[in-house]
Design an enzyme around this catalytic site. Structure first.
Site, PDB file in Angstrom:
ATOM      1  N   CYS A  52       0.823  -1.217   0.000  1.00 56.51           N
ATOM      2  CA  CYS A  52       0.000   0.000   0.000  1.00 56.51           C
ATOM      3  C   CYS A  52       0.855   1.264   0.000  1.00 56.51           C
ATOM      4  CB  CYS A  52      -0.913  -0.036   1.222  1.00 56.51           C
ATOM      5  SG  CYS A  52      -1.606   1.553   1.709  1.00 56.51           S
ATOM      6  N   CYS A  55       0.410   3.483   3.009  1.00 57.51           N
ATOM      7  CA  CYS A  55       1.053   2.879   4.188  1.00 57.51           C
ATOM      8  C   CYS A  55       2.557   3.161   4.181  1.00 57.51           C
ATOM      9  CB  CYS A  55       0.816   1.375   4.211  1.00 57.51           C
ATOM     10  SG  CYS A  55      -0.927   0.876   4.208  1.00 57.51           S
ATOM     11  N   CYS A 171       9.274  14.144  -4.307  1.00 56.26           N
ATOM     12  CA  CYS A 171       9.062  12.894  -5.054  1.00 56.26           C
ATOM     13  C   CYS A 171       8.339  11.853  -4.198  1.00 56.26           C
ATOM     14  CB  CYS A 171      10.412  12.367  -5.532  1.00 56.26           C
ATOM     15  SG  CYS A 171      10.434  10.624  -5.982  1.00 56.26           S
ATOM     16  N   CYS A 174      10.260   8.608  -3.713  1.00 55.78           N
ATOM     17  CA  CYS A 174      11.363   8.809  -2.770  1.00 55.78           C
ATOM     18  C   CYS A 174      10.851   8.721  -1.332  1.00 55.78           C
ATOM     19  CB  CYS A 174      12.026  10.171  -2.988  1.00 55.78           C
ATOM     20  SG  CYS A 174      12.650  10.437  -4.669  1.00 55.78           S
TER      21      CYS A 174
END
Length: 323
Positions: A52, A55, A171, A174
């Site tokens: 996920c 998550c 990002c 990232c």
């Protein structure tokens, strides 16, 4: 000297200090859930799935929360992997990820957390519900932060294997990688020859351009013998990174930062040890000398062979035996 005694002595070569990757969030399972929750502590529980994206984004914030409340005696910060622990997730009505629920002290009747998903908001909520007054703690960072001032000194060091993540703060990928990358750095923090680092290539565009960075995150590996670097194209799970570093750097760490059974083992020395076991008492001294000579030419953890041999000879001089 019995062969078993000799092997016991050399088994000491693999006994090294180890460190585990810290996880301050308690991991719950179907079996352990009701042994931990609904008891003498209030519990905040994140129900999540490893795949996920939301998550993954929450993970560093939730870890920070767990680290902050780790010593709180009346509060538990926990999580459940719903891919693995389906029974408990179904029982508590989890239908999306992440779902965060608060279980008051002595109760298995949860209330759903609906607030912002950052450490500050979560801490405020837990303090209110749990009657605590915990301040957020700074989470230790093992990823080395690179800048134009220290890049060459760290990355181009020919005594170090360096993995560099070129990232941008905005990002999304990232941000998702960040908690895993920090764990990689923690796994190898005791390896003097390995550096796990990152560079904000949005703030330091010239360095990113120098190494051909055109997207984020870009990962490049700079081994001791090739400081031009090359792209890391492997998987981005913790085990993938650990396997890669172990293969390229000759380290022997598992995903918890512990040394594996291969740590400190050198084939050439093992062959000599076997020869030592088979040698007669008159031949042992000569074989020990050969082992010491071989070990002294090698670098790194193999110096433990020399240390053990010195101990062995000192014991011999005192007319004791290894036991």
């Amino acid at each position: 000297m019995a062969k078993s005694q000799i092997w016991f002595g050399f088994a000491l070569l693999a006994l090294l200090l180890v460190s585990a990757v810290a996880d301050d969030v308690v991991v719950l399972t179907d079996d352990s859930f009701e042994k931990e929750v609904g008891k003498d502590k209030g519990a905040l529980v994140e129900f999540y799935a490893p795949w996920c994206g939301h998550c993954k984004k929450l993970a560093p914030e939730y870890e920070k929360l767990g680290a902050s409340f780790k010593k709180a005696k009346s509060v538990l910060i926990a999580k459940v992997d719903c891919d693995e622990q389906k029974s408990v997730c179904t029982k508590y009505g989890v239908s999306g990820y992440p779902t965060i629920q608060w279980f008051p002290k002595g109760s298995l009747e949860p209330q759903k957390y609906e607030g912002p998903r950052n450490a500050e908001a979560l801490a405020e909520y837990v303090n209110k519900e749990g009657g605590t007054n915990v301040k957020l703690a700074a989470v230790p960072q093992n990823v080395v932060v690179l800048t134009p001032d220290n890049f060459d000194e760290i990355v181009l060091d020919q005594n170090k294997d360096v993995l560099v993540e070129f990232y941008a703060p905005w990002c999304g990928h990232c941000k998702s990688l960040a908690p895993t990358y920090e764990k990689v750095a923690t796994v190898f923090k005791q390896e003097e020859g390995v550096v796990i680092a990152n560079l904000d290539a949005d703030a330091h565009k010239a360095l990113g351009e120098k190494y051909g960075v055109s997207g984020f995150p870009t990962l490049k590996f700079f081994p001791k013998d090739n400081k031009a670097g090359h792209d890391y194209d492997g998987g981005r799970d913790l085990d993938d990174f650990v396997s890669f570093i172990n293969e390229k750097s000759g380290t022997s760490r598992d995903s918890k930062g512990q040394l594996t059974s291969k740590a400190g083992i050198v084939e050439s020395l093992d062959a000599l040890v076997k020869e030592l076991v088979a040698a007669s008492e008159d031949e042992k001294k000569a074989v020990l000398s050969r082992i010491e000579e071989e070990a002294s030419t090698l670098k790194g953890s193999t110096t433990r062979y020399v240390t053990l041999l010195e101990t062995r000879k000192e014991l011999h001089r005192k007319r004791f035996r290894l036991c």
